[in-house]
Scaffold this motif. Structure first.
Motif, mmCIF file in Angstrom:
data_model
loop_
_atom_site.group_PDB
_atom_site.id
_atom_site.type_symbol
_atom_site.label_atom_id
_atom_site.label_comp_id
_atom_site.label_asym_id
_atom_site.label_seq_id
_atom_site.Cartn_x
_atom_site.Cartn_y
_atom_site.Cartn_z
ATOM 1 N N ARG A 44 0.854 -1.190 0.000
ATOM 2 C CA ARG A 44 0.000 0.000 0.000
ATOM 3 C C ARG A 44 0.888 1.238 0.000
ATOM 4 N N THR A 45 0.669 2.126 -0.942
ATOM 5 C CA THR A 45 1.441 3.370 -1.008
ATOM 6 C C THR A 45 0.597 4.588 -0.658
ATOM 7 N N HIS A 46 -0.701 4.386 -0.684
ATOM 8 C CA HIS A 46 -1.631 5.502 -0.549
ATOM 9 C C HIS A 46 -2.989 4.903 -0.221
ATOM 10 N N ASP A 69 7.512 14.811 -6.666
ATOM 11 C CA ASP A 69 6.663 15.523 -7.623
ATOM 12 C C ASP A 69 6.882 17.029 -7.497
ATOM 13 N N SER A 70 6.097 17.827 -8.208
ATOM 14 C CA SER A 70 6.309 19.279 -8.277
ATOM 15 C C SER A 70 6.041 19.989 -6.960
ATOM 16 N N VAL A 71 5.309 19.341 -6.052
ATOM 17 C CA VAL A 71 4.993 19.982 -4.765
ATOM 18 C C VAL A 71 5.682 19.285 -3.601
ATOM 19 N N GLY A 72 6.691 18.473 -3.909
ATOM 20 C CA GLY A 72 7.465 17.845 -2.844
ATOM 21 C C GLY A 72 6.944 16.509 -2.373
ATOM 22 N N GLY A 73 5.906 16.014 -3.008
ATOM 23 C CA GLY A 73 5.390 14.703 -2.657
ATOM 24 C C GLY A 73 6.229 13.592 -3.253
ATOM 25 N N LEU A 74 5.951 12.365 -2.870
ATOM 26 C CA LEU A 74 6.736 11.223 -3.326
ATOM 27 C C LEU A 74 5.929 10.394 -4.321
ATOM 28 N N ARG A 110 2.285 8.755 5.185
ATOM 29 C CA ARG A 110 1.982 7.646 6.098
ATOM 30 C C ARG A 110 2.619 6.332 5.633
ATOM 31 N N HIS A 111 2.678 6.129 4.307
ATOM 32 C CA HIS A 111 3.154 4.859 3.774
ATOM 33 C C HIS A 111 4.583 4.913 3.241
ATOM 34 N N ALA A 112 5.207 6.100 3.236
ATOM 35 C CA ALA A 112 6.517 6.257 2.596
ATOM 36 C C ALA A 112 7.593 5.415 3.264
ATOM 37 N N ARG A 113 7.643 5.437 4.589
ATOM 38 C CA ARG A 113 8.707 4.712 5.288
ATOM 39 C C ARG A 113 8.601 3.207 5.032
ATOM 40 N N ASN A 114 7.397 2.675 5.142
ATOM 41 C CA ASN A 114 7.216 1.237 4.910
ATOM 42 C C ASN A 114 7.603 0.857 3.482
ATOM 43 N N LEU A 115 7.228 1.696 2.512
ATOM 44 C CA LEU A 115 7.569 1.402 1.121
ATOM 45 C C LEU A 115 9.087 1.367 0.938
ATOM 46 N N ARG A 116 9.783 2.358 1.498
ATOM 47 C CA ARG A 116 11.247 2.380 1.372
ATOM 48 C C ARG A 116 11.873 1.119 1.980
ATOM 49 N N GLU A 117 11.373 0.724 3.145
ATOM 50 C CA GLU A 117 11.921 -0.467 3.798
ATOM 51 C C GLU A 117 11.654 -1.725 2.975
#
Length: 265
Positions: free
Chosen positions: A203-205, A221-226, A240-247
């Motif tokens: 889950r990314t979002h 992205d253009s507004v600093g999102g991932l 919320r999901h960024a850290r888990n995705l990176r891991e």
């Protein structure tokens, strides 16, 4: 010499239905049956598969109309087990009987289930089950939803999970993004996440799942999102999901499961 009748078979039964009231009624009837020593309830097909991986059941009484993986598809998976349980369908619809018996079901009960019909079904089950119940080795669970049925213009075809790059929520449906196009399937994204989590989908979002193997890199992205970049487009990644995705990407890279171009976690 007096001939004695054999003791009735002591059955362990798994009951599967996604409607709580129907599941409760079925479990109650089964527990009242003298042939049954234990009843375990499963409120969805994935739970049923996990139960069958961890334990042995003589019979599975299962509904047909369930979201995601219906009863006929679940029964087909169960037949692939080394020691498959006896299948009895319990449904409100009579039009699936031919398909049910074609899969190998021993009976087909219509809701509401009458006690005498259940007794008949259990008698059939007992004739199929050996008297001795040695503990078998742990079974490998059939791969749940390795392919999803897609209905279009009165035809059903199957989309292979391995072909899906990412999944997008669309109300009570999901859109499966593949090289062959976008396919609409009636299933909540939360349910699909349960089924496909062990197959490398993350889950990314709130509204997106992505296959780890499809991620080429992470971008801003253009507004600093991932964004998780795939060959079919960018998938948004919430904070919320960024850290888990990176891991997860790092672990997948260490296992050599990512694309050759590499992923930049």
């Amino acid at each position: 010499m007096t001939e004695t009748n054999p003791a009735p078979t002591a059955l362990r039964v798994l009951a599967v239905d996604d409607v709580p009231a129907a599941l409760d009624d079925l479990c109650h009837l089964l527990r009242e049956s003298p042939e049954v020593t234990e009843v375990v309830a499963a409120a969805d097909p994935l739970t049923a598969l996990k139960r069958l991986q961890d334990d042995r059941f003589d019979a599975v009484f299962l509904d047909i109309a369930m979201p995601g993986l219906d009863g006929l598809e679940l029964a087909a998976l169960l037949n692939k087990l080394a020691t498959p349980p006896v299948i009895v369908f319990v449904t409100a619809y009579d039009e699936h009987a031919v398909a049910a018996f074609g899969i190998g079901a021993v009976d087909y009960l219509l809701k509401p289930v009458r006690a005498e019909r259940l007794a008949d079904a259990l008698a059939r089950v007992s004739r199929m089950v050996p008297g001795e119940h040695p503990a078998p080795p742990r079974q490998s669970t059939p791969d749940a939803l390795a392919a999803l049925p897609v209905e279009s213009a009165g035809r059903t075809r199957y989309v292979q999970r391995q072909d899906v790059r990412f999944v997008e929520a669309h109300g009570d449906y999901v859109r499966l993004h593949t090289r062959s196009g976008v396919h609409l399937v009636r299933m909540p994204i939360s349910r699909l996440e349960e089924y496909w989590a062990d197959a490398g989908f993350v889950r990314t979002h709130r509204g997106f799942l992505v296959a780890l193997s499809a991620v080429r890199e992470l971008r801003s992205d253009s507004v600093g999102g991932l964004l998780a970049h795939t060959d079919l487009g960018d998938v948004p990644v919430s904070r919320r999901h960024a850290r888990n995705l990176r891991e997860q990407l790092l672990r997948a890279a260490q296992r050599g499961e990512l694309h050759a171009e590499g992923t930049t976690p």
